[in-house]
Design an enzyme around this catalytic site. Structure first.
Site, PDB file in Angstrom:
ATOM      1  N   CYS A 139       1.816  -5.771  -2.621  1.00 56.50           N
ATOM      2  CA  CYS A 139       1.559  -6.989  -1.846  1.00 56.50           C
ATOM      3  C   CYS A 139       2.165  -6.870  -0.456  1.00 56.50           C
ATOM      4  O   CYS A 139       3.373  -7.041  -0.269  1.00 56.50           O
ATOM      5  CB  CYS A 139       2.145  -8.191  -2.585  1.00 56.50           C
ATOM      6  SG  CYS A 139       1.908  -9.752  -1.715  1.00 56.50           S
ATOM      7  N   CYS A 142       3.717 -10.090   0.886  1.00 54.93           N
ATOM      8  CA  CYS A 142       5.021 -10.404   0.261  1.00 54.93           C
ATOM      9  C   CYS A 142       6.121  -9.488   0.799  1.00 54.93           C
ATOM     10  O   CYS A 142       7.229  -9.932   1.085  1.00 54.93           O
ATOM     11  CB  CYS A 142       4.955 -10.202  -1.251  1.00 54.93           C
ATOM     12  SG  CYS A 142       3.534 -10.951  -2.040  1.00 54.93           S
ATOM     13  N   ASP A 143       5.834  -8.201   0.901  1.00 50.16           N
ATOM     14  CA  ASP A 143       6.913  -7.228   1.119  1.00 50.16           C
ATOM     15  C   ASP A 143       6.870  -6.503   2.460  1.00 50.16           C
ATOM     16  O   ASP A 143       7.813  -5.784   2.796  1.00 50.16           O
ATOM     17  CB  ASP A 143       6.878  -6.185  -0.010  1.00 50.16           C
ATOM     18  CG  ASP A 143       7.178  -6.824  -1.361  1.00 50.16           C
ATOM     19  OD1 ASP A 143       7.944  -7.807  -1.380  1.00 50.16           O
ATOM     20  OD2 ASP A 143       6.636  -6.365  -2.380  1.00 50.16           O
TER      21      ASP A 143
END
Ligand SMILES: Cc1cc2nc3c(=O)[nH]c(=O)nc-3n(C[C@H](O)[C@H](O)[C@H](O)COP(=O)(O)OP(=O)(O)OC[C@H]3O[C@@H](n4cnc5c(N)ncnc54)[C@H](O)[C@@H]3O)c2cc1C
Length: 313
Positions: A139, A142-143
């Protein structure tokens, strides 16, 4: 008949969508029963750092956040249970659901929040660094932030892979994109976008051989040219896998409308499926956003839709 339990609101899945639905349903006096499935807490339990969920200025670990969501739902009386839903007959007025192949539950409303599972290559080194939170991710939104000004590799060739590569290019010094064949699977416009981005290097006909690292964190990726057989190592601190997600909808195949990739179809801004009294929220019906906050928001919508459905009945 006596061992069949009757419930007003059955929630399947314990990610941010399911727990948020449980909080709202419990506070609306619907006495929800929630089955957690094989991954209590959902996908976020596989990540160390969640920095983009509002309300946590210092960030929070995924497992910690999910324990708090569970506790919040239980505080209002949601009945949270272990159990895997194995079969569902949803079309009638009474929704029939079987848990662990044995327990039969009859529900007035069902909220489906079974999520989607990110697909990985399956290399032992990939799984090793994934489990450590040491540089493998599925992701970028997300990261990606953790890899600011660093060099990363992304594997994939579809629209999502292009979108994620482009997203990373705005944060990272360099993005190397590995495409297994001689063609992208994405739309032309998405392919053009990555091709026209200066700090994205695309390696066509290239497979991932191994994720390299010091045992704790990723330091590079060994790749192979599928035409020449030549191998080389690329320096990178992050390895992003963007080869797709599989929505967890197999048991609903005969029951509910889904798109060609298995995502449940909901109507407009609502959580309504094509079957009255059955609602879907979170990643199981959302292949575009796939975030904890959007899953939680749609869990709220599902509980409100279920409450209104019961009230109208
Ligand atoms: C490694 C990783 C890191 C991430 N980091 C972030 C981040 O930092 N920020 C962010 O916003 N998002 C992040 N995400 C995305 C986020 O985790 C998802 O968008 C979110 O969890 C989706 O929530 P959900 O409730 O729809 O489903 P999920 O979290 O996928 O939960 C699905 C639930 O359904 C259950 N289930 C499935 N089938 C059944 C069944 N048959 N019977 C009973 N239960 C069943 C499972 O056990 C699970 O509890 C990350 C994802 C991953 C994989």
């Amino acid at each position: 008949m006596s061992d069949i339990e009757r419930v007003k609101c059955l929630i399947i899945g314990s990610g941010p969508a399911g727990y948020t639905a449980a909080i709202y349903a419990a506070r609306a006096n619907m006495a929800p029963v929630l089955y957690q499935g094989l991954q209590p807490g959902g996908q976020l339990t596989t990540t160390n750092e969640v920095e983009n969920f509002p309300g946590y200025p210092e960030g929070v670990t995924g497992p910690e956040m999910m324990m708090q969501l569970q506790a919040q739902a239980q505080r209002f009386g949601a009945d949270i249970r272990d159990g895997w839903v194995t079969k569902a007959e949803l079309k009638g007025d009474v929704k029939k659901v079987w848990v662990n192949e044995t327990t039969e539950i009859h529900a007035d409303t069902v909220i489906i929040s079974t999520g989607a599972t990110a697909m990985y290559l399956g290399l032992p080194s990939e799984q090793h660094y994934l489990s450590l939170g040491g540089g493998v991710s599925a992701c970028a939104v997300c990261d990606g932030f953790f890899y600011r000004n660093q060099e990363v590799v992304i594997v994939g060739a579809g629209d999502s892979a292009c979108e994620e590569a482009h997203y990373l290019s705005k944060l990272c010094k360099k993005v190397t994109m590995l495409v297994r064949s001689d063609k992208f699977r994405s739309s032309r416009i998405m392919e053009e976008r990555v091709r026209n981005t200066e700090n994205i290097e695309i390696l066509m006909n290239t497979s991932t051989v191994d994720i390299l690292g010091d045992g704790n964190v990723v330091t590079g990726v060994r790749v192979k040219n599928n035409i020449t057989g030549e191998e080389k190592d690329i320096e990178a601190t992050g390895f992003f896998v963007a080869i797709g997600h599989k929505p967890n909808t197999d048991i609903f195949k005969e029951e509910l409308e889904m798109d060609e990739t298995g995502y449940l179809i909901t109507q407009g801004k609502t959580s309504k499926t094509n079957v009255e009294g059955v609602f879907a929220c979170g990643d199981v019906q959302d292949k575009d956003y796939r975030q904890a906050i959007t899953a939680a928001g749609s869990g709220c919508i599902a509980a409100l839709d279920a409450e209104r459905y019961l009230a109208a009945k």
